[in-house]
Scaffold this active site. Sequence first.
Site, mmCIF file in Angstrom:
data_model
loop_
_atom_site.group_PDB
_atom_site.id
_atom_site.type_symbol
_atom_site.label_atom_id
_atom_site.label_comp_id
_atom_site.label_asym_id
_atom_site.label_seq_id
_atom_site.Cartn_x
_atom_site.Cartn_y
_atom_site.Cartn_z
ATOM 1 N N TYR A 72 0.838 -1.209 0.000
ATOM 2 C CA TYR A 72 0.000 0.000 0.000
ATOM 3 C C TYR A 72 0.870 1.255 0.000
ATOM 4 O O TYR A 72 0.592 2.213 -0.717
ATOM 5 C CB TYR A 72 -0.905 -0.003 1.241
ATOM 6 C CG TYR A 72 -1.964 1.071 1.207
ATOM 7 C CD1 TYR A 72 -3.256 0.794 0.751
ATOM 8 C CD2 TYR A 72 -1.679 2.368 1.614
ATOM 9 C CE1 TYR A 72 -4.228 1.777 0.710
ATOM 10 C CE2 TYR A 72 -2.644 3.367 1.562
ATOM 11 C CZ TYR A 72 -3.920 3.067 1.113
ATOM 12 O OH TYR A 72 -4.881 4.045 1.065
ATOM 13 N N PHE A 124 -7.505 19.453 -25.005
ATOM 14 C CA PHE A 124 -8.210 18.189 -25.246
ATOM 15 C C PHE A 124 -9.554 18.216 -24.511
ATOM 16 O O PHE A 124 -9.728 18.955 -23.557
ATOM 17 C CB PHE A 124 -7.343 17.010 -24.769
ATOM 18 C CG PHE A 124 -7.997 15.691 -25.037
ATOM 19 C CD1 PHE A 124 -8.204 15.266 -26.340
ATOM 20 C CD2 PHE A 124 -8.458 14.885 -23.999
ATOM 21 C CE1 PHE A 124 -8.851 14.057 -26.592
ATOM 22 C CE2 PHE A 124 -9.085 13.679 -24.250
ATOM 23 C CZ PHE A 124 -9.288 13.267 -25.548
ATOM 24 N N ASP A 125 -10.500 17.373 -24.957
ATOM 25 C CA ASP A 125 -11.863 17.503 -24.407
ATOM 26 C C ASP A 125 -11.975 17.235 -22.913
ATOM 27 O O ASP A 125 -12.731 17.910 -22.224
ATOM 28 C CB ASP A 125 -12.890 16.681 -25.209
ATOM 29 C CG ASP A 125 -12.582 15.204 -25.288
ATOM 30 O OD1 ASP A 125 -11.417 14.836 -25.079
ATOM 31 O OD2 ASP A 125 -13.492 14.418 -25.572
ATOM 32 N N ASP A 215 0.327 19.312 -20.992
ATOM 33 C CA ASP A 215 -0.521 18.140 -21.140
ATOM 34 C C ASP A 215 0.315 17.229 -22.045
ATOM 35 O O ASP A 215 0.403 17.421 -23.254
ATOM 36 C CB ASP A 215 -1.853 18.529 -21.795
ATOM 37 C CG ASP A 215 -2.728 17.312 -22.046
ATOM 38 O OD1 ASP A 215 -2.250 16.177 -21.876
ATOM 39 O OD2 ASP A 215 -3.895 17.504 -22.434
ATOM 40 N N ALA A 217 0.610 13.893 -22.854
ATOM 41 C CA ALA A 217 0.271 12.533 -23.304
ATOM 42 C C ALA A 217 1.214 12.013 -24.402
ATOM 43 O O ALA A 217 1.657 10.877 -24.357
ATOM 44 C CB ALA A 217 -1.180 12.499 -23.786
ATOM 45 N N LYS A 258 -0.742 6.684 -23.638
ATOM 46 C CA LYS A 258 -0.216 7.049 -24.961
ATOM 47 C C LYS A 258 1.287 6.720 -24.994
ATOM 48 O O LYS A 258 1.647 5.581 -25.194
ATOM 49 C CB LYS A 258 -0.473 8.530 -25.253
ATOM 50 C CG LYS A 258 -1.909 8.835 -25.675
ATOM 51 C CD LYS A 258 -2.853 8.924 -24.525
ATOM 52 C CE LYS A 258 -4.178 9.535 -24.875
ATOM 53 N NZ LYS A 258 -5.069 9.564 -23.713
ATOM 54 N N HIS A 450 -19.934 13.515 -26.633
ATOM 55 C CA HIS A 450 -19.636 12.641 -27.766
ATOM 56 C C HIS A 450 -19.528 11.166 -27.379
ATOM 57 O O HIS A 450 -19.769 10.290 -28.172
ATOM 58 C CB HIS A 450 -18.406 13.127 -28.548
ATOM 59 C CG HIS A 450 -17.079 12.794 -27.966
ATOM 60 N ND1 HIS A 450 -16.055 12.260 -28.707
ATOM 61 C CD2 HIS A 450 -16.600 12.925 -26.712
ATOM 62 C CE1 HIS A 450 -14.999 12.079 -27.933
ATOM 63 N NE2 HIS A 450 -15.306 12.480 -26.723
HETATM 64 N N1 F0G Z 1 -4.753 14.934 -22.886
HETATM 65 C C1 F0G Z 1 -4.698 14.540 -24.168
HETATM 66 C C2 F0G Z 1 -3.939 15.378 -25.154
HETATM 67 C C3 F0G Z 1 -5.363 13.389 -24.573
HETATM 68 O O1 F0G Z 1 -5.312 13.036 -25.849
HETATM 69 C C4 F0G Z 1 -6.062 12.630 -23.610
HETATM 70 C C5 F0G Z 1 -6.776 11.423 -23.988
HETATM 71 C C6 F0G Z 1 -6.067 13.054 -22.274
HETATM 72 C C7 F0G Z 1 -5.401 14.221 -21.957
HETATM 73 C C8 F0G Z 1 -6.802 12.314 -21.212
HETATM 74 O O2 F0G Z 1 -6.150 11.145 -20.874
HETATM 75 O O3 F0G Z 1 -7.704 9.300 -21.548
HETATM 76 O O4 F0G Z 1 -5.817 8.912 -19.959
HETATM 77 O O5 F0G Z 1 -7.789 10.210 -19.258
HETATM 78 N N2 F0G Z 1 -7.010 11.116 -25.168
HETATM 79 C C9 F0G Z 1 -7.634 9.905 -25.642
HETATM 80 C C10 F0G Z 1 -7.802 10.030 -27.128
HETATM 81 C C11 F0G Z 1 -8.870 9.498 -24.939
HETATM 82 O O6 F0G Z 1 -8.481 9.185 -27.705
HETATM 83 O O7 F0G Z 1 -7.225 10.931 -27.740
HETATM 84 P P1 F0G Z 1 -6.908 9.829 -20.395
#
Ligand code: F0G
Length: 458
Positions: A72, A124-125, A215, A217, A258, A450
């Site tokens: 833990y 990102f969304d 950000d 990823a 990613k 979406h």
């Molecule tokens: N930031 C970026 C640029 C992303 O592309 C994503 C996720 C996230 C943050 C969020 O990360 O999914 O681990 O919570 N993108 C995926 C996509 C879902 O299909 O582009 P997550």
Amino acid sequence: MELPFAESYRIKMVEPLRKSSRSEREAWIKDAKYNLFNLKSEQVFVDLLTDSGTGAMSDRQWSEMMIGDESYAGATSYYKLKNAINTITGFPHFLPTHQGRAAENVLFSTLIKKDNLIPGNAHFDTTKGHIEWRKAIAVDCTIDEASNTTLEHPFKGNIDLQKLEKVFKENPKERIPMVIITVTCNTSGGQPVSMENIKAVSEMARKYGIKVIFDAARFAENAYFIKNREAGYQDKSIREIVLEMFSYGDGMTMSSKKDAIVNMGGFIALRDESLFREASTFNIMFEGFITYGGMSGRDMNAVAQGLYEGTEYDTLDTRIKQVAYLGSLLREAGVPLQMPFGGHAIFVDAKRFLPNLPKEQFAAQTLAIELYLEGGVRTVEIGAILADRDPVTRENRYPKLELVRLAIPRRTYTNNHMAYVAASIINVWERRNSITTGYTITREAPIMRHFTVELDKI
Ligand code: F0G
């Protein structure tokens, strides 16, 4: 003869795929309310919905899974990951989270208040969702070139410094807790941000006393583009470039799904210890104790190993060349694409593919459905449905770009799959004039619609 390109791995385990018939797919997509997220994976032949968590782990990552420490507190896996993050990013502090949006939730709970402004390059969304949910505003400062899909520009993810400075100048710094640099910029087409731009944004932010958060990823893919496109970086290694990129920031949120090539995981990395301490409280509340935060020990091991592999030049070269291979097949056939090709995906310009569909009929979603019907290829809409409604007026937002994203999972499909995908798209391209009507929304969630939206044919 020059030796041709070949993958920097060989295959040790395979997963069978099943093809389907067009009539099966017609029934399935109707049952799915014309939302590709609602399809069962067995109903898909080549799944390009996302490159997130869909990659193939290596034998070394799987062997790391076997020696995870599930304590833990204070697990060796935590220290292994901390060491990998520090070595690769240079950030001394880190918090594990179960995925990228969880990292956003924890960090934004620490930093973002109502009415704050968060400038950045096409958030990102989930990032935008976490900002707007806190009644703050995401200000898109991406360069205008990004919304012209035909324009060849090496760094279409760049932030427009004039737009950024306008936000900084016209608002008190207390209202702007951070600027977010998304590397690579997913929303603008998997497009990279140049080192020059990162540096300039960072200098400007420092001048105004504002934090720079990445950000991150797809940070390694961004570094690959810097190495191949930006003067002065050709002889630097990916790791050196990554360290320099992050040296201009105060921290990062990461979706390990990613560029760390795992199926689940994320983290926050920070320079400042007091911010780390503040964020730790939210991490314990939302994710778990600070030495596991939503992850099992074995998964932290796999992330650590994945970070090293994901920042190897050959891994990136194999990946980005596969994406470009798909892109070139489509381009040769005249299919309108966001140029240049992105790092993780090819983006088809649905506005130019189906120019006669009114914007209310969702051209990108219509095209994504057609691609599924044609070949069982699942893609995702990056257009008006994803853009959601304006949080204040509740009107539909129609972004400049209506794109269909073909996101390629890492180390998962062969180039024959890419040729299959290209043929499916080219078939639809050849019959594009017969697609004269689109779709209408019958049910939607108030935010991030979406994923769950339901549609009907017009
Ligand atoms: N930031 C970026 C640029 C992303 O592309 C994503 C996720 C996230 C943050 C969020 O990360 O999914 O681990 O919570 N993108 C995926 C996509 C879902 O299909 O582009 P997550």
